[in-house]
Write a protein that holds these residues in place. Structure first.
Motif, PDB file in Angstrom:
ATOM      1  N   VAL A   1       0.739 -11.681  -1.554  1.00 26.91           N
ATOM      2  CA  VAL A   1       0.932 -10.230  -1.510  1.00 26.91           C
ATOM      3  C   VAL A   1      -0.061  -9.593  -0.540  1.00 26.91           C
ATOM      4  CG1 VAL A   1       0.699  -8.097  -2.848  1.00 26.91           C
ATOM      5  CG2 VAL A   1       1.913 -10.054  -3.831  1.00 26.91           C
ATOM      6  N   VAL A   2      -1.324 -10.002  -0.609  1.00 28.81           N
ATOM      7  CA  VAL A   2      -2.345  -9.444   0.274  1.00 28.81           C
ATOM      8  C   VAL A   2      -2.002  -9.717   1.737  1.00 28.81           C
ATOM      9  CG1 VAL A   2      -4.771  -9.579   0.978  1.00 28.81           C
ATOM     10  CG2 VAL A   2      -4.172  -9.524  -1.451  1.00 28.81           C
TER      11      VAL A   2
ATOM     12  N   ARG B   1      -1.378  -6.932   4.716  1.00 28.31           N
ATOM     13  CA  ARG B   1      -2.091  -6.953   6.003  1.00 28.31           C
ATOM     14  C   ARG B   1      -1.099  -6.778   7.157  1.00 28.31           C
ATOM     15  NH1 ARG B   1      -5.202 -11.613   3.950  1.00 28.31           N
ATOM     16  NH2 ARG B   1      -7.349 -10.934   3.522  1.00 28.31           N
ATOM     17  N   ARG B   2      -0.012  -7.550   7.086  1.00 28.97           N
ATOM     18  CA  ARG B   2       0.960  -7.518   8.185  1.00 28.97           C
ATOM     19  C   ARG B   2       1.745  -6.205   8.204  1.00 28.97           C
ATOM     20  NH1 ARG B   2       1.802 -12.844   6.268  1.00 28.97           N
ATOM     21  NH2 ARG B   2       3.707 -12.162   5.212  1.00 28.97           N
ATOM     22  N   GLU B   3       2.242  -5.788   7.050  1.00 25.73           N
ATOM     23  CA  GLU B   3       3.121  -4.621   6.992  1.00 25.73           C
ATOM     24  C   GLU B   3       2.403  -3.328   7.350  1.00 25.73           C
ATOM     25  OE1 GLU B   3       6.022  -2.247   3.794  1.00 25.73           O
ATOM     26  OE2 GLU B   3       5.285  -4.264   3.341  1.00 25.73           O
ATOM     27  N   PHE B   4       1.123  -3.199   6.928  1.00 20.72           N
ATOM     28  CA  PHE B   4       0.414  -1.941   7.118  1.00 20.72           C
ATOM     29  C   PHE B   4      -0.708  -2.030   8.157  1.00 20.72           C
ATOM     30  CE2 PHE B   4       2.249  -1.789   2.855  1.00 20.72           C
ATOM     31  CZ  PHE B   4       2.925  -0.566   2.903  1.00 20.72           C
TER      32      PHE B   4
ATOM     33  N   LYS C   1      -0.390   3.905   0.984  1.00 20.56           N
ATOM     34  CA  LYS C   1       0.901   3.257   0.742  1.00 20.56           C
ATOM     35  C   LYS C   1       0.703   1.804   0.305  1.00 20.56           C
ATOM     36  CE  LYS C   1       3.549   6.093   4.011  1.00 20.56           C
ATOM     37  NZ  LYS C   1       4.335   6.092   5.282  1.00 20.56           N
ATOM     38  N   ALA C   2      -0.227   1.116   0.967  1.00 18.52           N
ATOM     39  CA  ALA C   2      -0.511  -0.281   0.621  1.00 18.52           C
ATOM     40  C   ALA C   2      -1.101  -0.380  -0.775  1.00 18.52           C
ATOM     41  CB  ALA C   2      -1.460  -0.888   1.647  1.00 18.52           C
TER      42      ALA C   2
END
Length: 459
Positions: A356-357, A361-364, A398-399
């Motif tokens: 999940v972490v 990292r990638r998405e946000f 958001k994250a």
């Protein structure tokens, strides 16, 4: 009016009760405006009582005048639990710092709330006893704060959190009534367990003025190992391997690459050979510790540890633990804002939490440093952000919500030891349903019908 917004009669009565132990100058008030979270507002007044009777008087005056009252210990919390949200009075426990009794026969200690955790540990270990709860801030945090938040720490895997060691409490209700819960006896099932209700209540139900703690014999032996891994995946896999070996260490602490690099920069020297570090400590009888250490080394080697260091002396052990205990300070020293989320999942789901972490990292596009108590699934996920970058702050919010949603889906909790305070109250409904929240509010109202005690927290 006096105290920026308090009735003259109220302030006068407080001064009559406490004399010179009342602060109202702006510079003094500012020191009590925030905890380790770094966010808060100043109180109108700070009072420093000497004991339970004075605390009772202050509580009664606050209720009579409907003045908000916030209790503060060492101020090391990360969720704003000891921070005013509506002005009012901060009741500082700094003068209540005595170890009243260490009972070697009944294996217990009686302490005032502002005794520092590490000082208590050292005092009981000097007579061959042991107080296991071991927050990373042990040389700064107070027992009263530990009880109010149900603090955990590295040794929770084997020994459990603070609530397992609280036998009895003396506390003051918001109206000034003094109550005594529990007893020095190990067994006590008379009435509802008010002691455990107050543990972890974040200072919203009562003011804890005395704590009776269970102790255990000090383990005669302990050994500490630090294993380095080429990646965080290896360290996470090692946690699973240790569990499969049926080892129950006193602590299993994990430090990822970002945290490790920050710690090395802070220390000014290399601290580990790889990109992730696992610290494992075993304690017990010498024979049992020797056997466990063999299993720990076997588990570390099986998942590809690039280096395994065994502390040869107490100084070596202190050096290994220094790395872990200074990670939080090291991350702050980077100059970035450190938003610490003490999420917890079942131990077997730690690999999924790190997945999940990675996704966050990638998405946000965020820097996220992780460290914490891998033995009990309590990982501190730290969003490292530039506070003056509005877009980065928005992405981190958001994250943050997505992290909490995913943790709950993994059968975990949004807080393992820091509590809710005001920092996480917007997310309470992610974990608790409406019926639970309404029940908690009714409990709050039963203790504090006028809502003066630590308002603006949890709900």
């Amino acid at each position: 009016m006096a105290g920026r917004g308090l009735p003259d009669g109220f302030v006068r009565s407080v001064r009559e009760a406490l004399g010179g132990r009342v602060l109202d100058r702006a510079g003094d008030l500012e020191r009590y405006a925030a905890d380790a979270l770094g966010v808060g507002t100043s109180p109108d007044l700070v009072v420093m009582p000497d004991g339970t009777d004075e605390i009772s008087t202050i509580a009664r005056l606050c209720q009579d005048h409907r003045v908000p009252l916030v209790v503060r210990g060492a101020g090391t919390g990360y969720t704003g639990g000891a921070v005013p949200t509506q002005g009012g009075v901060v009741l500082s426990m700094e003068r209540l710092n005595r170890i009243i009794e260490i009972d070697e026969v009944n294996l217990l200690a009686v302490v005032e709330p502002n005794v520092i955790t590490g000082e208590l540990q050292r005092a009981v270990e000097a007579v061959g006893l042991f107080y296991p709860p071991d927050p990373a801030s042990l040389d700064m945090s107070s027992i009263g704060g530990n009880v109010a938040e149900c603090a955990g720490g590295p040794r929770a895997f084997k020994y459990g959190t603070t609530k397992r060691y609280v036998l009895a409490l003396e506390a003051v209700l918001p109206g000034g009534e003094i109550i005594h819960t529990g007893s020095k006896a190990v067994k006590n099932v008379v009435g509802y367990d008010l002691t455990q209700l107050l543990v972890g209540s974040e200072g919203t139900l009562a003011i804890i003025t005395k704590v009776t703690l269970r102790l255990i014999p000090k383990p005669p032996a302990r050994e500490t190992i630090a294993a380095s891994f080429a990646s965080i995946d290896g360290a996470v896999d090692c946690v699973t391997a240790l569990l499969n070996e049926r080892v129950v260490p006193a602590a299993i602490e994990l430090i990822d690459a970002d945290s490790l690099r920050a710690a090395e920069a802070y220390a000014g020297r290399p601290l580990a050979a790889g990109e992730a570090l696992l610290i494992v400590e075993c304690d017990g009888t010498p024979a049992a510790v020797d056997e466990e250490i063999v299993r720990v080394k076997r588990a570390c080697s099986a998942v590809g540890a690039v280096q395994i260091r065994r502390a040869a002396t107490e100084a070596d052990r202190a050096e290994l633990w220094m790395v872990r205990r200074q990670v939080s300070l090291a991350l702050r020293a980077t100059g970035l804002d450190k938003i610490n989320h003490d999420v917890v999942v079942p131990r077997g789901r730690i690999p999924e939490l790190f997945e999940v972490v990675d996704e966050l990292r990638r998405e946000f596009a965020l820097d996220i440093a992780c460290f914490g108590h891998a033995g009990d699934g309590n990982i501190h996920v730290n969003f490292m952000i530039h506070r003056d970058n509005a877009d980065e702050v928005a992405r981190s919010k958001k994250a943050e919500r997505l992290l909490f949603e995913r943790v709950v889906a993994l059968e975990g909790s949004i807080s393992g030891e820091h509590g809710i305070g005001f920092a996480k109250k917007a997310y309470l409904s992610l974990e608790l349903d409406t019926a639970q929240i309404e029940l908690l509010k009714r409990v709050k109202a039963a203790f504090d019908p006028h809502g003066i005690l630590n308002p603006g927290k949890i709900f």
